[in-house]
Design an enzyme around this catalytic site. Sequence first.
Site, mmCIF file in Angstrom:
data_model
loop_
_atom_site.group_PDB
_atom_site.id
_atom_site.type_symbol
_atom_site.label_atom_id
_atom_site.label_comp_id
_atom_site.label_asym_id
_atom_site.label_seq_id
_atom_site.Cartn_x
_atom_site.Cartn_y
_atom_site.Cartn_z
ATOM 1 N N SER A 144 -13.150 50.606 98.754
ATOM 2 C CA SER A 144 -14.285 49.819 98.251
ATOM 3 C C SER A 144 -15.587 50.518 98.628
ATOM 4 C CB SER A 144 -14.260 48.424 98.884
ATOM 5 O OG SER A 144 -15.485 47.749 98.659
ATOM 6 N N TYR A 157 -14.018 43.423 106.630
ATOM 7 C CA TYR A 157 -13.567 43.974 105.336
ATOM 8 C C TYR A 157 -14.049 45.420 105.185
ATOM 9 C CZ TYR A 157 -13.140 44.564 100.262
ATOM 10 O OH TYR A 157 -12.823 45.043 99.011
ATOM 11 N N ALA A 158 -15.341 45.645 105.463
ATOM 12 C CA ALA A 158 -15.894 46.995 105.320
ATOM 13 C C ALA A 158 -15.153 47.970 106.229
ATOM 14 C CB ALA A 158 -17.389 46.982 105.643
ATOM 15 N N LYS A 161 -11.796 48.830 104.772
ATOM 16 C CA LYS A 161 -11.848 49.741 103.622
ATOM 17 C C LYS A 161 -12.278 51.139 104.044
ATOM 18 C CE LYS A 161 -10.311 46.885 100.649
ATOM 19 N NZ LYS A 161 -9.075 47.147 99.909
HETATM 20 N N1 LIG Z 1 -13.014 42.606 93.166
HETATM 21 C C1 LIG Z 1 -13.851 43.503 93.664
HETATM 22 O O1 LIG Z 1 -15.079 43.443 93.426
HETATM 23 C C2 LIG Z 1 -13.331 44.626 94.520
HETATM 24 C C3 LIG Z 1 -14.217 45.651 94.869
HETATM 25 C C4 LIG Z 1 -13.786 46.696 95.654
HETATM 26 C C5 LIG Z 1 -12.474 46.735 96.091
HETATM 27 N N2 LIG Z 1 -11.618 45.725 95.751
HETATM 28 C C6 LIG Z 1 -10.253 45.808 96.268
HETATM 29 O O2 LIG Z 1 -9.342 45.832 95.183
HETATM 30 C C7 LIG Z 1 -8.108 45.223 95.579
HETATM 31 C C8 LIG Z 1 -7.750 44.130 94.576
HETATM 32 O O3 LIG Z 1 -8.825 43.217 94.548
HETATM 33 P P1 LIG Z 1 -8.923 42.035 93.470
HETATM 34 O O4 LIG Z 1 -10.351 41.782 93.301
HETATM 35 O O5 LIG Z 1 -8.046 42.328 92.316
HETATM 36 O O6 LIG Z 1 -8.309 40.849 94.354
HETATM 37 P P2 LIG Z 1 -7.599 39.471 93.963
HETATM 38 O O7 LIG Z 1 -7.801 39.164 92.530
HETATM 39 O O8 LIG Z 1 -8.040 38.502 94.992
HETATM 40 O O9 LIG Z 1 -6.047 39.812 94.190
HETATM 41 C C9 LIG Z 1 -5.599 40.135 95.476
HETATM 42 C C10 LIG Z 1 -4.146 40.551 95.396
HETATM 43 O O10 LIG Z 1 -3.685 40.866 96.724
HETATM 44 C C11 LIG Z 1 -2.471 40.173 96.960
HETATM 45 N N3 LIG Z 1 -2.320 39.858 98.384
HETATM 46 C C12 LIG Z 1 -3.232 39.261 99.200
HETATM 47 N N4 LIG Z 1 -2.713 39.116 100.434
HETATM 48 C C13 LIG Z 1 -1.463 39.647 100.403
HETATM 49 C C14 LIG Z 1 -0.439 39.814 101.365
HETATM 50 N N5 LIG Z 1 -0.567 39.413 102.643
HETATM 51 N N6 LIG Z 1 0.720 40.400 100.983
HETATM 52 C C15 LIG Z 1 0.881 40.805 99.692
HETATM 53 N N7 LIG Z 1 -0.053 40.693 98.740
HETATM 54 C C16 LIG Z 1 -1.218 40.106 99.096
HETATM 55 C C17 LIG Z 1 -2.574 38.912 96.116
HETATM 56 O O11 LIG Z 1 -1.273 38.396 95.896
HETATM 57 P P3 LIG Z 1 -1.062 36.819 95.482
HETATM 58 O O12 LIG Z 1 -1.840 36.630 94.220
HETATM 59 O O13 LIG Z 1 0.393 36.686 95.248
HETATM 60 O O14 LIG Z 1 -1.577 36.023 96.607
HETATM 61 C C18 LIG Z 1 -3.248 39.455 94.857
HETATM 62 O O15 LIG Z 1 -2.280 40.027 93.992
HETATM 63 C C19 LIG Z 1 -8.338 44.698 96.993
HETATM 64 O O16 LIG Z 1 -7.827 45.616 97.925
HETATM 65 C C20 LIG Z 1 -9.853 44.623 97.107
HETATM 66 O O17 LIG Z 1 -10.280 44.722 98.419
HETATM 67 C C21 LIG Z 1 -12.012 44.686 94.981
#
Ligand SMILES: NC(=O)c1ccc[n+]([C@@H]2O[C@H](COP(=O)([O-])OP(=O)(O)OC[C@H]3O[C@@H](n4cnc5c(N)ncnc54)[C@H](OP(=O)(O)O)[C@@H]3O)[C@@H](O)[C@H]2O)c1
Length: 251
Positions: A144, A157-158, A161
Amino acid sequence: MIDLTGRRVVVTGGSRGIGAACCRLFAKSGAAVLVQYMASDTKALATLQELRRISDAPHAAFRCDVTDPDQVCKLFDAAEARWGGIDCLINNAGVWVHDPLAQLRPERLQATLSVNVVGAFLAARCAIPLLMGSPDASIINISSTAGQRGEAFYSAYAASKGALISATKSWSSELAPQIRVNAVAPGWVDTDMTSDALSGEQREAVIASIPLHRVATPEDVAGPVVFLASSLARHITGEILNVNGGSVLVG
Ligand SMILES: NC(=O)c1ccc[n+]([C@@H]2O[C@H](COP(=O)([O-])OP(=O)(O)OC[C@H]3O[C@@H](n4cnc5c(N)ncnc54)[C@H](OP(=O)(O)O)[C@@H]3O)[C@@H](O)[C@H]2O)c1
């Protein structure tokens, strides 16, 4: 279109958001996909059904908690039983928790580091023997912008990442030449994770801060992930690929 026919990909956190978009694009590219998820049974099943509409490749879903070493081993046992090996692991599962330092709750700190860092390490460890038989194996960690520039009130979180960035660089040397290891560092992406933060006036402020003047879709992140997994990127390892609309200009 990138052709990944015959490739086998495990995507953690594949039920929703960026992970689900990666699953769909891998399937459209011809790969077989194992959708890992933890709690979202309905969404994971919907993703799996979509993949099966996209292609006849042997897609599957597997429920586990990436923080639990035994469950993570079972995830890769399932991949081995189904496919005999894998070609790519996407460490995407993650949580984003508001936790101001002055009111730090140790259990929240622990939970963030467990999912975002320990989960990625556990998955990578179990994936290595299955990746070794692949002609172009790779691991892609979803980091991130927060890991590059820090994030006030989300410092756990930071830090998690940032840890994925240094793990990417460490693993890329350690696992070469058999396994390429790269990271993608998204900025703001429209998913469940950010839906509250990107509502109302805050959304306009975020858009104004991004040189390309838009919030990414999950598909905007999936494209670079699939590129890094493909042989088009066969000479790229240890790279941190920014997907942030120009908001953080560091590698
Ligand atoms: N959205 C942003 O702006 C953004 C920006 C930078 C980086 N990211 C990174 O991109 C990745 C995906 O983010 P997203 O925005 O798509 O998030 P999201 O929609 O909240 O989805 C999170 C995913 O992680 C899974 N998860 C959470 N805890 C878990 C655990 N203990 N074991 C297994 N699976 C787990 C969830 O599974 P369930 O649905 O089954 O709970 C879900 O599939 C993350 O690593 C996030 O930090 C996101």
